[in-house]
Each structure stands twice: as structure tokens, then as C-alpha cells.
Design a protein around this motif. Sequence first.
Motif, short mmCIF file in Angstrom:
data_model
loop_
_atom_site.label_atom_id
_atom_site.label_comp_id
_atom_site.label_asym_id
_atom_site.label_seq_id
_atom_site.Cartn_x
_atom_site.Cartn_y
_atom_site.Cartn_z
N LEU A 1 32.73 44.56 40.51
CA LEU A 1 34.15 44.63 40.17
C LEU A 1 34.45 43.93 38.86
N ILE A 2 33.82 42.78 38.64
CA ILE A 2 34.05 42.00 37.41
C ILE A 2 32.72 41.47 36.88
N PRO A 3 31.90 42.34 36.33
CA PRO A 3 30.59 41.89 35.83
C PRO A 3 30.72 40.96 34.63
N GLY B 1 30.88 39.55 31.14
CA GLY B 1 31.40 40.21 29.94
C GLY B 1 32.75 40.87 30.15
N SER B 2 33.19 40.99 31.41
CA SER B 2 34.48 41.61 31.70
C SER B 2 35.63 40.71 31.26
N SER B 3 36.64 41.33 30.68
CA SER B 3 37.88 40.62 30.39
C SER B 3 38.75 40.69 31.63
N VAL B 4 39.26 39.55 32.05
CA VAL B 4 40.12 39.48 33.23
C VAL B 4 41.37 38.67 32.92
N GLN B 5 42.36 38.83 33.75
CA GLN B 5 43.55 37.99 33.72
C GLN B 5 43.55 37.22 35.04
N VAL C 1 43.93 33.71 41.21
CA VAL C 1 44.08 35.10 41.62
C VAL C 1 43.70 35.90 40.38
N ILE C 2 42.64 36.69 40.52
CA ILE C 2 42.05 37.38 39.37
C ILE C 2 42.40 38.87 39.40
N PHE C 3 42.75 39.37 38.22
CA PHE C 3 43.06 40.79 38.06
C PHE C 3 42.19 41.38 36.96
N MET D 1 38.53 42.40 47.48
CA MET D 1 37.39 41.87 48.23
C MET D 1 37.69 41.80 49.73
N VAL D 2 38.90 41.39 50.07
CA VAL D 2 39.29 41.32 51.49
C VAL D 2 39.43 42.72 52.08
N ALA D 3 40.07 43.62 51.34
CA ALA D 3 40.30 44.98 51.84
C ALA D 3 38.99 45.73 52.09
N GLU D 4 37.97 45.40 51.32
CA GLU D 4 36.66 46.05 51.49
C GLU D 4 35.77 45.32 52.50
N GLY D 5 36.28 44.25 53.08
CA GLY D 5 35.48 43.50 54.06
C GLY D 5 34.41 42.64 53.43
N GLN D 6 34.56 42.31 52.16
CA GLN D 6 33.59 41.46 51.47
C GLN D 6 33.96 39.98 51.57
N ALA D 7 35.17 39.71 52.05
CA ALA D 7 35.66 38.34 52.21
C ALA D 7 36.77 38.37 53.26
N ARG D 8 37.16 37.20 53.70
CA ARG D 8 38.26 37.08 54.68
C ARG D 8 39.32 36.15 54.12
N LEU D 9 40.47 36.15 54.75
CA LEU D 9 41.54 35.23 54.39
C LEU D 9 41.03 33.81 54.63
#
Length: 156
Positions: free
Chosen positions: A81-83, A85-89, A104-106, A116-124
Motif C-alpha cells: 500500500l505504501i512502499p 519511496g511513496s509520498s504520503v500525508q 493516520v496515514i493517507f 488495513m483493518v478493512a482487509e483484516g490485516q490489523a484490528r482496532l
Amino acid sequence: MKKLTAIINLIASITLAIYPQIVRANPRSAVVEKIVDGDTVVFNEGGTSRTAQLACIDAPDWVNGSPEPHAETSKNRLNSLIPAGSSVQYYDLGTIGGGRVLAVIFKNNQNINLQMVAEGQARLHRSYRQTCNSSANSLSEAESAAQSRGLGIWQN
């Protein structure tokens, strides 16, 4: 997958609407240097490296050098999702242990924490729930949906 992306984008839009502390704040820009695990990122902001904990979420970790179940998959997904070199806000919600930024990263207007949560890669991350008050419901709904669909960490 397109349907999942559309749902995640809808949830992200709703999340922005209920993130009063974020909406009032100005996003900061950074470049990803590396992914540490499924909820920790090192980024460069104006020449300074900073470590960020993705706010309000908890992904599987490495304990005593050994990965918890699904830790590598979660880390790899965040990396896709954010390799590097990626520019993020990001929105800085404060500092936690070890001087880590709670963020909170965008990327391209996509809420990576929520993704990440929606895909089941993390939890609240319930320990930080008070910091995440206004987004906890969206994250909780995304977590429930991922769990009911058996995604990621919720696989049987």
C-alpha cells in the motif's frame, strides 16, 4: 476486489467526516523509508527520519524475533500500500512510547489505517481507543466486516 475498494473508500469518506480533530488539522507530508511491521512505518519528513505507529490499529508483531501468526502477511500488505519511496500525508495525533508519532496515514486520499483493518490485516487497537474516539466506530465496523468475511487475521 473493486467492490471491497469501493466500500473502503466509502468508509474512508465517512471517517473523514467524523474525524473532527483531523479535519481541522493540516496534513503533513512525508516519504516512506521502510515498513517495520503491519502498523509501524519509518518515514522522512523534511530530512528527518521519524517512526510512526498507525493510529488506532494493531497488527501482528514479532515477539522475541519470531513472527506472530499473519505478521509477515500484514507487513507485506502495508508495504504494497505504501512502499518505500511513496509520498504520503499524515495527521499527527501525538507521540507515544519510544518517541513514535501516532499517525493516520493517507496515500492518494486513501486512509491506510482503515484499509488495513478493512482487509483484516490489523484490528482496532483498543488500548488507544480514547485517542481514536471519533474514528473508533468506523474502524470497529470495518473490523467486524473483515472478521465476518474471514479476511486476513480472521481466517480460520
